[in-house]
Design a protein around this motif. Sequence first.
Motif, mmCIF file in Angstrom:
data_model
loop_
_atom_site.group_PDB
_atom_site.id
_atom_site.type_symbol
_atom_site.label_atom_id
_atom_site.label_comp_id
_atom_site.label_asym_id
_atom_site.label_seq_id
_atom_site.Cartn_x
_atom_site.Cartn_y
_atom_site.Cartn_z
ATOM 1 N N HIS A 1 -59.262 34.598 19.106
ATOM 2 C CA HIS A 1 -60.217 35.260 18.221
ATOM 3 C C HIS A 1 -59.602 36.448 17.474
ATOM 4 N N PHE A 2 -58.874 37.317 18.188
ATOM 5 C CA PHE A 2 -58.368 38.554 17.599
ATOM 6 C C PHE A 2 -56.872 38.541 17.296
ATOM 7 N N GLY A 3 -56.170 37.516 17.759
ATOM 8 C CA GLY A 3 -54.731 37.444 17.489
ATOM 9 C C GLY A 3 -53.895 38.330 18.397
ATOM 10 N N GLN A 4 -54.512 38.870 19.431
ATOM 11 C CA GLN A 4 -53.809 39.695 20.401
ATOM 12 C C GLN A 4 -54.545 39.631 21.727
ATOM 13 N N LYS B 1 -54.039 49.563 21.338
ATOM 14 C CA LYS B 1 -54.035 49.963 19.919
ATOM 15 C C LYS B 1 -55.213 50.854 19.559
ATOM 16 N N GLN B 2 -56.200 50.933 20.428
ATOM 17 C CA GLN B 2 -57.405 51.715 20.116
ATOM 18 C C GLN B 2 -57.226 53.169 20.420
ATOM 19 N N VAL C 1 -71.710 31.484 20.845
ATOM 20 C CA VAL C 1 -71.693 32.165 22.145
ATOM 21 C C VAL C 1 -70.348 32.863 22.343
ATOM 22 N N GLN C 2 -69.252 32.159 22.046
ATOM 23 C CA GLN C 2 -67.914 32.741 22.191
ATOM 24 C C GLN C 2 -67.776 33.989 21.318
ATOM 25 N N MET C 3 -68.312 33.927 20.090
ATOM 26 C CA MET C 3 -68.238 35.059 19.184
ATOM 27 C C MET C 3 -68.942 36.273 19.795
ATOM 28 N N GLN C 4 -70.117 36.064 20.365
ATOM 29 C CA GLN C 4 -70.839 37.173 20.996
ATOM 30 C C GLN C 4 -70.054 37.721 22.185
ATOM 31 N N ARG C 5 -69.435 36.846 22.943
ATOM 32 C CA ARG C 5 -68.631 37.298 24.081
ATOM 33 C C ARG C 5 -67.436 38.125 23.605
ATOM 34 N N MET C 6 -66.812 37.714 22.530
ATOM 35 C CA MET C 6 -65.668 38.458 22.002
ATOM 36 C C MET C 6 -66.096 39.814 21.453
ATOM 37 N N ILE C 7 -67.235 39.857 20.796
ATOM 38 C CA ILE C 7 -67.763 41.131 20.297
ATOM 39 C C ILE C 7 -68.001 42.079 21.463
ATOM 40 N N GLN C 8 -68.631 41.570 22.503
ATOM 41 C CA GLN C 8 -68.926 42.403 23.670
ATOM 42 C C GLN C 8 -67.640 42.822 24.375
ATOM 43 N N ALA C 9 -66.708 41.897 24.532
ATOM 44 C CA ALA C 9 -65.439 42.227 25.197
ATOM 45 C C ALA C 9 -64.698 43.312 24.425
ATOM 46 N N SER C 10 -64.631 43.179 23.108
ATOM 47 C CA SER C 10 -63.910 44.182 22.313
ATOM 48 C C SER C 10 -64.599 45.540 22.400
ATOM 49 N N THR C 11 -65.926 45.539 22.405
ATOM 50 C CA THR C 11 -66.677 46.791 22.533
ATOM 51 C C THR C 11 -66.399 47.444 23.880
ATOM 52 N N MET C 12 -66.388 46.650 24.925
ATOM 53 C CA MET C 12 -66.131 47.189 26.258
ATOM 54 C C MET C 12 -64.682 47.688 26.395
ATOM 55 N N LEU C 13 -63.753 46.998 25.767
ATOM 56 C CA LEU C 13 -62.355 47.438 25.819
ATOM 57 C C LEU C 13 -62.186 48.788 25.140
ATOM 58 N N ILE C 14 -62.912 48.999 24.069
ATOM 59 C CA ILE C 14 -62.815 50.258 23.317
ATOM 60 C C ILE C 14 -63.567 51.387 24.021
ATOM 61 N N ASN C 15 -64.740 51.093 24.538
ATOM 62 C CA ASN C 15 -65.659 52.141 24.993
ATOM 63 C C ASN C 15 -65.729 52.359 26.500
ATOM 64 N N THR C 16 -65.011 51.561 27.276
ATOM 65 C CA THR C 16 -65.043 51.750 28.729
ATOM 66 C C THR C 16 -63.625 51.704 29.285
ATOM 67 N N ASP C 17 -63.516 52.097 30.526
ATOM 68 C CA ASP C 17 -62.240 52.002 31.237
ATOM 69 C C ASP C 17 -62.251 50.847 32.232
ATOM 70 N N LYS C 18 -63.213 49.946 32.074
ATOM 71 C CA LYS C 18 -63.326 48.818 33.004
ATOM 72 C C LYS C 18 -62.060 47.968 32.951
ATOM 73 N N LYS C 19 -61.742 47.402 34.094
ATOM 74 C CA LYS C 19 -60.603 46.500 34.167
ATOM 75 C C LYS C 19 -60.941 45.226 33.397
ATOM 76 N N LEU D 1 -60.437 34.507 29.460
ATOM 77 C CA LEU D 1 -60.731 35.597 28.526
ATOM 78 C C LEU D 1 -59.500 35.905 27.685
ATOM 79 N N TYR D 2 -58.348 36.000 28.322
ATOM 80 C CA TYR D 2 -57.121 36.287 27.578
ATOM 81 C C TYR D 2 -56.881 35.236 26.495
ATOM 82 N N ARG D 3 -57.044 33.977 26.853
ATOM 83 C CA ARG D 3 -56.801 32.903 25.894
ATOM 84 C C ARG D 3 -57.785 32.970 24.722
ATOM 85 N N LYS D 4 -59.076 33.089 25.027
ATOM 86 C CA LYS D 4 -60.098 33.129 23.978
ATOM 87 C C LYS D 4 -59.982 34.386 23.123
ATOM 88 N N PHE D 5 -59.672 35.511 23.753
ATOM 89 C CA PHE D 5 -59.538 36.770 23.025
ATOM 90 C C PHE D 5 -58.359 36.686 22.053
#
Length: 135
Positions: free
Chosen positions: A123-126, A134-135, A82-100, A116-120
Amino acid sequence: IEMVSYYLPVMFTELMRVFQLDKNFEFNQRPERANIIDILHYIELHYGNCTLTSVAKEFNFNPNYLGNMLKERTGKKFIELVQMQRMIQASTMLINTDKKIDEIAYEIGYESTSFLYRKFKEHFGQTPHQFRKKQ
Protein backbone atom coordinates in the motif's frame (compact mmCIF):
# COMPACT_ATOMS: atom_id res chain seq x y z
CA ILE A 1 3.17 11.30 -7.10
CA GLU A 2 3.46 7.94 -5.40
CA MET A 3 2.08 9.30 -2.12
CA VAL A 4 -0.87 10.83 -3.99
CA SER A 5 -1.91 7.39 -5.17
CA TYR A 6 -1.83 6.17 -1.55
CA TYR A 7 -3.99 8.97 -0.23
CA LEU A 8 -6.40 9.20 -3.17
CA PRO A 9 -8.75 6.54 -1.70
CA VAL A 10 -8.76 8.45 1.59
CA MET A 11 -9.69 11.64 -0.22
CA PHE A 12 -12.40 9.76 -2.10
CA THR A 13 -13.89 8.53 1.17
CA GLU A 14 -13.86 12.02 2.64
CA LEU A 15 -15.42 13.47 -0.49
CA MET A 16 -18.17 10.88 -0.30
CA ARG A 17 -18.77 11.94 3.29
CA VAL A 18 -19.11 15.59 2.23
CA PHE A 19 -21.69 14.62 -0.38
CA GLN A 20 -23.62 12.77 2.30
CA LEU A 21 -23.86 15.97 4.30
CA ASP A 22 -25.23 17.88 1.30
CA LYS A 23 -28.98 17.33 1.60
CA ASN A 24 -29.53 18.18 -2.07
CA PHE A 25 -27.18 15.45 -3.30
CA GLU A 26 -28.83 12.13 -4.06
CA PHE A 27 -27.44 8.87 -5.31
CA ASN A 28 -29.61 6.84 -7.63
CA GLN A 29 -30.85 4.33 -5.11
CA ARG A 30 -33.91 2.55 -3.95
CA PRO A 31 -35.17 4.41 -0.88
CA GLU A 32 -35.57 1.29 1.25
CA ARG A 33 -31.88 0.49 0.88
CA ALA A 34 -28.88 2.10 2.51
CA ASN A 35 -26.77 4.28 0.27
CA ILE A 36 -23.16 3.66 -0.59
CA ILE A 37 -22.01 6.27 1.93
CA ASP A 38 -23.67 4.37 4.78
CA ILE A 39 -21.98 1.16 3.69
CA LEU A 40 -18.54 2.79 3.34
CA HIS A 41 -18.95 4.41 6.75
CA TYR A 42 -19.86 1.03 8.26
CA ILE A 43 -16.72 -0.51 6.72
CA GLU A 44 -14.69 2.41 8.07
CA LEU A 45 -15.98 1.75 11.60
CA HIS A 46 -15.86 -2.07 11.49
CA TYR A 47 -12.80 -2.75 9.31
CA GLY A 48 -11.25 -4.97 11.98
CA ASN A 49 -13.84 -7.72 11.87
CA CYS A 50 -16.32 -7.16 9.04
CA THR A 51 -16.86 -9.57 6.18
CA LEU A 52 -18.81 -9.14 2.98
CA THR A 53 -21.46 -11.45 4.40
CA SER A 54 -21.76 -9.55 7.68
CA VAL A 55 -22.01 -6.17 5.94
CA ALA A 56 -24.56 -7.53 3.47
CA LYS A 57 -26.61 -8.87 6.36
CA GLU A 58 -26.37 -5.53 8.21
CA PHE A 59 -27.75 -3.66 5.19
CA ASN A 60 -30.14 -6.35 3.98
CA PHE A 61 -28.30 -7.10 0.74
CA ASN A 62 -27.31 -10.29 -0.98
CA PRO A 63 -23.50 -10.58 -0.50
CA ASN A 64 -22.85 -11.04 -4.23
CA TYR A 65 -25.02 -8.03 -5.07
CA LEU A 66 -23.27 -5.91 -2.44
CA GLY A 67 -19.83 -6.93 -3.67
CA ASN A 68 -20.75 -6.07 -7.25
CA MET A 69 -22.32 -2.76 -6.22
CA LEU A 70 -19.24 -1.72 -4.25
CA LYS A 71 -16.96 -2.61 -7.15
CA GLU A 72 -19.18 -0.70 -9.59
CA ARG A 73 -19.53 2.42 -7.45
CA THR A 74 -16.06 2.64 -5.89
CA GLY A 75 -13.88 0.79 -8.37
CA LYS A 76 -12.65 -1.40 -5.53
CA LYS A 77 -13.53 -4.88 -4.30
CA PHE A 78 -14.90 -5.22 -0.78
CA ILE A 79 -11.64 -6.65 0.54
CA GLU A 80 -9.72 -3.74 -0.98
CA LEU A 81 -11.97 -1.28 0.86
CA VAL A 82 -11.39 -3.12 4.13
CA GLN A 83 -7.63 -3.30 3.50
CA MET A 84 -7.58 0.43 2.76
CA GLN A 85 -9.25 1.20 6.09
CA ARG A 86 -6.79 -1.07 7.88
CA MET A 87 -3.85 0.70 6.24
CA ILE A 88 -5.25 4.11 7.16
CA GLN A 89 -5.63 3.01 10.76
CA ALA A 90 -2.20 1.35 10.85
CA SER A 91 -0.49 4.45 9.48
CA THR A 92 -2.34 6.66 11.98
CA MET A 93 -1.31 4.42 14.85
CA LEU A 94 2.31 4.32 13.66
CA ILE A 95 2.42 8.11 13.64
CA ASN A 96 0.44 8.83 16.80
CA THR A 97 1.31 5.99 19.18
CA ASP A 98 4.32 4.11 20.45
CA LYS A 99 2.55 0.76 20.12
CA LYS A 100 4.59 -2.13 18.84
CA ILE A 101 3.93 -3.14 15.26
CA ASP A 102 2.63 -6.55 16.31
CA GLU A 103 0.11 -4.83 18.61
CA ILE A 104 -1.02 -2.62 15.74
CA ALA A 105 -1.38 -5.64 13.47
CA TYR A 106 -3.64 -7.33 16.00
CA GLU A 107 -5.69 -4.18 16.66
CA ILE A 108 -6.47 -3.64 12.98
CA GLY A 109 -7.58 -7.22 12.49
CA TYR A 110 -4.49 -9.11 11.37
CA GLU A 111 -3.34 -12.21 13.21
CA SER A 112 0.10 -12.05 11.64
CA THR A 113 2.63 -9.22 11.83
CA SER A 114 4.24 -10.46 8.63
CA PHE A 115 0.90 -10.08 6.83
CA LEU A 116 0.71 -6.45 8.03
CA TYR A 117 4.24 -5.86 6.77
CA ARG A 118 3.38 -7.30 3.37
CA LYS A 119 0.11 -5.38 2.96
CA PHE A 120 1.60 -2.15 4.32
CA LYS A 121 4.50 -2.34 1.89
CA GLU A 122 2.10 -3.01 -1.00
CA HIS A 123 0.00 0.00 0.00
CA PHE A 124 2.65 2.56 1.04
CA GLY A 125 5.77 1.26 -0.69
CA GLN A 126 7.61 0.87 2.60
CA THR A 127 7.45 -1.26 5.71
CA PRO A 128 5.65 -0.06 8.86
CA HIS A 129 9.06 0.32 10.54
CA GLN A 130 10.38 2.49 7.69
CA PHE A 131 7.15 4.52 7.70
CA ARG A 132 7.41 5.19 11.45
CA LYS A 133 11.10 6.17 11.23
CA LYS A 134 10.33 8.80 8.56
CA GLN A 135 7.65 10.47 10.68
